[in-house]
Design a protein around this motif. Structure first.
Motif, mmCIF file in Angstrom:
data_model
loop_
_atom_site.group_PDB
_atom_site.id
_atom_site.type_symbol
_atom_site.label_atom_id
_atom_site.label_comp_id
_atom_site.label_asym_id
_atom_site.label_seq_id
_atom_site.Cartn_x
_atom_site.Cartn_y
_atom_site.Cartn_z
ATOM 1 N N UNK A 158 -8.214 -7.892 -4.816
ATOM 2 C CA UNK A 158 -8.486 -9.240 -4.330
ATOM 3 C C UNK A 158 -9.921 -9.669 -4.623
ATOM 4 N N UNK A 159 -10.872 -8.779 -4.362
ATOM 5 C CA UNK A 159 -12.282 -9.117 -4.581
ATOM 6 C C UNK A 159 -12.578 -9.223 -6.067
ATOM 7 N N UNK A 160 -11.991 -8.333 -6.871
ATOM 8 C CA UNK A 160 -12.175 -8.421 -8.307
ATOM 9 C C UNK A 160 -11.733 -9.767 -8.858
ATOM 10 N N UNK A 161 -10.600 -10.258 -8.389
ATOM 11 C CA UNK A 161 -10.117 -11.553 -8.848
ATOM 12 C C UNK A 161 -11.027 -12.684 -8.385
ATOM 13 N N UNK A 162 -11.545 -12.597 -7.164
ATOM 14 C CA UNK A 162 -12.447 -13.623 -6.669
ATOM 15 C C UNK A 162 -13.755 -13.656 -7.458
ATOM 16 N N UNK A 163 -14.212 -12.499 -7.914
ATOM 17 C CA UNK A 163 -15.425 -12.442 -8.739
ATOM 18 C C UNK A 163 -15.165 -13.035 -10.115
ATOM 19 N N UNK A 164 -13.900 -12.966 -10.575
ATOM 20 C CA UNK A 164 -13.557 -13.503 -11.877
ATOM 21 C C UNK A 164 -13.254 -12.454 -12.922
ATOM 22 N N UNK A 165 -12.946 -11.232 -12.477
ATOM 23 C CA UNK A 165 -12.629 -10.144 -13.397
ATOM 24 C C UNK A 165 -11.157 -10.163 -13.778
ATOM 25 N N UNK A 166 -10.844 -9.488 -14.882
ATOM 26 C CA UNK A 166 -9.468 -9.177 -15.251
ATOM 27 C C UNK A 166 -9.155 -7.827 -14.605
ATOM 28 N N UNK A 167 -8.119 -7.764 -13.775
ATOM 29 C CA UNK A 167 -7.857 -6.578 -12.961
ATOM 30 C C UNK A 167 -6.622 -5.839 -13.468
ATOM 31 N N UNK A 168 -6.820 -4.544 -13.745
ATOM 32 C CA UNK A 168 -5.722 -3.643 -14.092
ATOM 33 C C UNK A 168 -5.515 -2.708 -12.905
ATOM 34 N N UNK A 169 -4.328 -2.704 -12.327
ATOM 35 C CA UNK A 169 -4.011 -1.881 -11.160
ATOM 36 C C UNK A 169 -3.216 -0.659 -11.594
ATOM 37 N N UNK A 170 -3.629 0.512 -11.146
ATOM 38 C CA UNK A 170 -2.911 1.757 -11.442
ATOM 39 C C UNK A 170 -2.415 2.365 -10.143
ATOM 40 N N UNK A 171 -1.128 2.688 -10.100
ATOM 41 C CA UNK A 171 -0.527 3.296 -8.910
ATOM 42 C C UNK A 171 0.650 4.152 -9.359
ATOM 43 N N UNK A 172 1.369 4.734 -8.386
ATOM 44 C CA UNK A 172 2.319 5.800 -8.709
ATOM 45 C C UNK A 172 3.785 5.417 -8.648
ATOM 46 N N UNK A 173 4.112 4.139 -8.489
ATOM 47 C CA UNK A 173 5.526 3.751 -8.458
ATOM 48 C C UNK A 173 5.676 2.292 -8.840
ATOM 49 N N UNK A 174 6.879 1.946 -9.268
ATOM 50 C CA UNK A 174 7.188 0.566 -9.625
ATOM 51 C C UNK A 174 7.013 -0.347 -8.420
ATOM 52 N N UNK A 175 7.435 0.129 -7.241
ATOM 53 C CA UNK A 175 7.331 -0.684 -6.025
ATOM 54 C C UNK A 175 5.877 -0.977 -5.678
ATOM 55 N N UNK A 176 5.024 0.039 -5.777
ATOM 56 C CA UNK A 176 3.602 -0.157 -5.468
ATOM 57 C C UNK A 176 2.957 -1.116 -6.462
ATOM 58 N N UNK A 177 3.330 -1.007 -7.731
ATOM 59 C CA UNK A 177 2.742 -1.880 -8.741
ATOM 60 C C UNK A 177 3.208 -3.317 -8.578
ATOM 61 N N UNK A 178 4.442 -3.516 -8.137
ATOM 62 C CA UNK A 178 4.911 -4.870 -7.839
ATOM 63 C C UNK A 178 4.091 -5.467 -6.699
ATOM 64 N N UNK A 179 3.767 -4.659 -5.715
ATOM 65 C CA UNK A 179 2.916 -5.078 -4.597
ATOM 66 C C UNK A 179 1.537 -5.493 -5.119
ATOM 67 N N UNK A 180 0.989 -4.731 -6.076
ATOM 68 C CA UNK A 180 -0.320 -5.048 -6.644
ATOM 69 C C UNK A 180 -0.278 -6.367 -7.413
ATOM 70 N N UNK A 181 0.770 -6.575 -8.191
ATOM 71 C CA UNK A 181 0.910 -7.835 -8.916
ATOM 72 C C UNK A 181 1.010 -9.017 -7.952
ATOM 73 N N UNK A 182 1.744 -8.813 -6.869
ATOM 74 C CA UNK A 182 1.915 -9.874 -5.869
ATOM 75 C C UNK A 182 0.572 -10.331 -5.320
ATOM 76 N N UNK A 183 -0.397 -9.424 -5.287
ATOM 77 C CA UNK A 183 -1.692 -9.750 -4.684
ATOM 78 C C UNK A 183 -2.810 -9.878 -5.715
ATOM 79 N N UNK A 184 -2.418 -10.146 -6.976
ATOM 80 C CA UNK A 184 -3.433 -10.589 -7.924
ATOM 81 C C UNK A 184 -3.657 -9.772 -9.171
ATOM 82 N N UNK A 185 -3.125 -8.555 -9.263
ATOM 83 C CA UNK A 185 -3.368 -7.732 -10.456
ATOM 84 C C UNK A 185 -2.813 -8.420 -11.703
ATOM 85 N N UNK A 186 -3.606 -8.417 -12.781
ATOM 86 C CA UNK A 186 -3.186 -9.030 -14.034
ATOM 87 C C UNK A 186 -2.275 -8.107 -14.843
#
Length: 324
Positions: A158-186
């Motif tokens: 969330x803070x990375x997106x507010x600063x204006x960065x391109x955010x890559x989220x790494x996690x251990x499951x499809x469900x967790x990554x969908x959660x990350x996309x929902x909250x701003x991960x590019x």
């Protein structure tokens, strides 16, 4: 008052719920009626005697909370009974009352509820301090967040997106990554099933990320660090994996990269004026609706051992809270 007590070091099931005398403030302190307390991974470590800070037994765990000022100690200015506040304390939050130094308390805006307030000090304070102060994240930078579905990981997205960065989220499951996309991960990386280095290379065009935010440690730290970009900043936030990695420091030389430690608790202690400025920036984002802490699960005080067990075994994403 009722409180969670750690009478012996061990797993969450060893904790007890006890009735204790009401608290009274010493000079420079406040006593606060706790309305909500956030659960963080250090809470899991501290009850097992595995954290940097080791309070003497018995103690009440819980590091951050929000509530209403109950009583004000001698010499305290700027606070009065009835004020809505949030506070950080190394322990003591999982209780109906908490006693805390006035310097570790901030007043809350009216549009922030107690649960959201309880969930933002440690995770969002850590992530802001890490990215903006220690990581010097700039608009247009590429930010890689490891353990991105956890509390600090989500805050970093969330803070990375507010600063204006391109955010890559790494996690251990499809469900967790969908959660990350929902909250701003590019972009996302499933590092349990994908080659982390190859995926980073693909997503960054071979340039690597400018900033890596790592609250996990363990086996993914080295491949992430090997992928870092020129003059990149590798932020060492924590070791939720339980393993402290050995990074190849020759890569820091070859890439002009920095390995940067992030210890928010000591930052609060040693650079309090700067920490207050950081909180002011976070509060302003909250007031204007740009930032909202994400609560994914709520527990009662009696369910605190279960909440800690869920945190320890990674059954939850985002932030979880204890509500009184």
């Amino acid at each position: 008052m009722r409180a969670v007590r750690c009478n012996e070091h061990g797993l969450p099931a060893t904790l007890a719920i006890e009735t204790l005398p009401d608290l009274h403030p010493e000079a420079g302190e406040l006593v606060i009626d706790v309305k909500a307390a956030s659960v963080n991974f250090p809470d899991v470590l501290i009850i097992q005697n595995k954290y940097q800070f080791k309070p003497p037994l018995p103690f009440t765990p819980g590091a951050e909370f929000a509530g209403v000022v109950r009583a004000v100690g001698a010499g305290v200015a700027g606070f009065a009974p009835g004020m809505r506040v949030a506070a950080y304390t190394a322990h003591g939050a999982f209780a109906e009352q908490a006693r805390v130094n006035a310097a570790d308390v901030i007043a809350l805006p009216d549009n922030l509820d107690f649960s959201a307030a309880a969930a933002f000090m440690l995770a969002y304070g850590t992530s802001y301090h890490a990215l903006v102060d220690r990581g010097a994240l700039q608009p247009g930078d590429t930010l890689l967040v490891l353990g991105a579905a956890g509390g600090v990981g989500l805050a970093a997205i969330q803070i990375g997106k507010l600063v204006g960065a391109r955010v890559i989220a790494a996690a251990s499951s499809v469900e967790k990554l969908a959660f990350c996309r929902e909250h701003g991960a590019d972009e996302v990386i499933d590092y349990a099933h994908e080659d982390l280095r190859e995926r980073i290379k693909t997503l960054t065009g071979g340039n690597g990320p400018d900033v890596i935010f790592d609250p996990v440690g363990g086996a993914y730290a080295e491949p992430a660090f090997r992928s870092i970009g020129w003059r990149g900043r590798y932020l060492v936030v924590g070791f939720a994996n339980g393993e402290i990695p050995k990074l190849p420091l020759n890569l820091a030389l070859l890439k002009g990269a920095s390995v940067v430690g992030v210890f928010w608790g000591h930052h609060m202690k040693h650079e309090h004026a700067l920490a207050e400025q950081e909180f002011a920036a976070l509060i302003e984002w909250i007031k204007t609706g740009k930032l909202r802490p994400v609560i994914t699960k709520r527990y009662t005080l009696d369910q605190t051992p279960q909440a800690l067990d869920d945190m320890m075994n990674r059954r939850v994403t985002g932030k979880i809270v204890i509500e009184m």
